[in-house]
Design an enzyme around this catalytic site. Structure first.
Site, mmCIF file in Angstrom:
data_model
loop_
_atom_site.group_PDB
_atom_site.id
_atom_site.type_symbol
_atom_site.label_atom_id
_atom_site.label_comp_id
_atom_site.label_asym_id
_atom_site.label_seq_id
_atom_site.Cartn_x
_atom_site.Cartn_y
_atom_site.Cartn_z
ATOM 1 N N ASP A 30 11.395 0.833 6.072
ATOM 2 C CA ASP A 30 10.058 1.235 6.506
ATOM 3 C C ASP A 30 10.134 2.604 7.180
ATOM 4 O O ASP A 30 11.066 2.903 7.935
ATOM 5 C CB ASP A 30 9.492 0.178 7.475
ATOM 6 C CG ASP A 30 7.990 0.318 7.666
ATOM 7 O OD1 ASP A 30 7.255 -0.567 7.206
ATOM 8 O OD2 ASP A 30 7.544 1.317 8.278
ATOM 9 N N GLY A 92 -3.904 -7.256 9.273
ATOM 10 C CA GLY A 92 -3.286 -5.983 9.639
ATOM 11 C C GLY A 92 -2.665 -5.241 8.475
ATOM 12 O O GLY A 92 -1.828 -4.355 8.675
ATOM 13 N N HIS A 99 3.590 -6.431 -0.060
ATOM 14 C CA HIS A 99 4.924 -6.166 0.498
ATOM 15 C C HIS A 99 5.266 -7.197 1.547
ATOM 16 O O HIS A 99 4.399 -7.667 2.281
ATOM 17 C CB HIS A 99 5.012 -4.754 1.081
ATOM 18 C CG HIS A 99 3.913 -4.421 2.053
ATOM 19 N ND1 HIS A 99 2.639 -4.097 1.642
ATOM 20 C CD2 HIS A 99 3.891 -4.385 3.397
ATOM 21 C CE1 HIS A 99 1.881 -3.864 2.699
ATOM 22 N NE2 HIS A 99 2.609 -4.043 3.788
ATOM 23 N N LEU A 100 6.541 -7.530 1.612
ATOM 24 C CA LEU A 100 7.075 -8.383 2.670
ATOM 25 C C LEU A 100 7.831 -7.493 3.636
ATOM 26 O O LEU A 100 8.595 -6.607 3.216
ATOM 27 C CB LEU A 100 8.029 -9.432 2.091
ATOM 28 C CG LEU A 100 7.406 -10.699 1.484
ATOM 29 C CD1 LEU A 100 6.520 -10.362 0.297
ATOM 30 C CD2 LEU A 100 8.475 -11.690 1.083
ATOM 31 N N HIS A 101 7.607 -7.709 4.927
ATOM 32 C CA HIS A 101 8.388 -7.024 5.956
ATOM 33 C C HIS A 101 9.576 -7.915 6.320
ATOM 34 O O HIS A 101 9.387 -9.087 6.678
ATOM 35 C CB HIS A 101 7.568 -6.820 7.230
ATOM 36 C CG HIS A 101 6.357 -5.964 7.088
ATOM 37 N ND1 HIS A 101 6.310 -4.656 7.544
ATOM 38 C CD2 HIS A 101 5.128 -6.211 6.580
ATOM 39 C CE1 HIS A 101 5.105 -4.155 7.324
ATOM 40 N NE2 HIS A 101 4.363 -5.077 6.738
HETATM 41 P P1 5GP Z 1 1.211 -3.217 6.391
HETATM 42 O O1 5GP Z 1 0.570 -2.761 7.671
HETATM 43 O O2 5GP Z 1 0.355 -2.871 5.195
HETATM 44 O O3 5GP Z 1 1.661 -4.636 6.404
HETATM 45 O O4 5GP Z 1 2.567 -2.402 6.288
HETATM 46 C C1 5GP Z 1 2.668 -1.157 5.684
HETATM 47 C C2 5GP Z 1 4.009 -0.594 6.098
HETATM 48 O O5 5GP Z 1 4.321 0.470 5.243
HETATM 49 C C3 5GP Z 1 4.029 -0.051 7.525
HETATM 50 O O6 5GP Z 1 5.038 -0.701 8.275
HETATM 51 C C4 5GP Z 1 4.313 1.434 7.332
HETATM 52 O O7 5GP Z 1 5.164 1.944 8.330
HETATM 53 C C5 5GP Z 1 4.975 1.468 5.964
HETATM 54 N N1 5GP Z 1 4.770 2.687 5.221
HETATM 55 C C6 5GP Z 1 3.589 3.338 5.024
HETATM 56 N N2 5GP Z 1 3.777 4.407 4.240
HETATM 57 C C7 5GP Z 1 5.096 4.437 3.939
HETATM 58 C C8 5GP Z 1 5.884 5.318 3.139
HETATM 59 O O8 5GP Z 1 5.414 6.297 2.545
HETATM 60 N N3 5GP Z 1 7.209 5.037 3.053
HETATM 61 C C9 5GP Z 1 7.767 3.961 3.689
HETATM 62 N N4 5GP Z 1 9.081 3.777 3.545
HETATM 63 N N5 5GP Z 1 7.038 3.105 4.433
HETATM 64 C C10 5GP Z 1 5.731 3.344 4.557
#
Ligand code: 5GP
Ligand code: ZN
Length: 113
Positions: A30, A92, A99-101
């Site tokens: 991330d 959120g 995507h999975l974190h």
């Molecule tokens: P969400 O909030 O949608 O669950 O998570 C999106 C995640 O994508 C966030 O943790 C953010 O930091 C990450 N993210 C957003 N843009 C990019 C990018 O261009 N590259 C990477 N590696 N991560 C990204």
């Protein structure tokens, strides 16, 4: 999807610190890590989120989790880790590609914010 950053990462059109890839999935660090280990695991197919995965592709959901488990071992998260899917506005979710974190390397708290 033309304007999707994660599709572009999957296609190699945007840089990312990719730590796993196969025919169906990709895992990369991330950009704004919330823990010492913060990896995103995505399907190559553009689904806007968990709700958009069709029934005939549910096996991919299992593969996403399985890759999280394998990466947790590879990344040394023997003390534990957390897997999160943010879904929709209240969940959120900020990037509209499923995507999975995978988070680890520190103790997590509950409830999440
Ligand atoms: P969400 O909030 O949608 O669950 O998570 C999106 C995640 O994508 C966030 O943790 C953010 O930091 C990450 N993210 C957003 N843009 C990019 C990018 O261009 N590259 C990477 N590696 N991560 C990204
Ligand atoms: Zn996409």
């Amino acid at each position: 999807m033309a304007d999707c950053i994660f599709c572009k990462i999957a296609a190699g059109e945007l840089p990312a610190d990719v730590i796993h890839q196969d025919a169906d999935l990709l895992a990369f660090r991330d950009l704004n890590p919330q823990a010492p280990v913060h990896v995103l695991v995505i399907p190559r197919t553009h689904w806007s989120g968990l709700d958009a995965v069709p029934a005939d592709a549910e096996a991919t959901l299992g593969r996403l989790l399985a890759v999280c488990r394998t990466l947790a071992v590879r990344l040394g998260l023997s003390a534990g880790y957390r897997v999160v899917v943010n879904s929709g506005a209240d969940g959120g979710q900020t990037v509209g590609h499923l995507h999975l974190h995978l988070l680890g390397g520190r103790g997590m708290t509950w409830p999440p914010g």
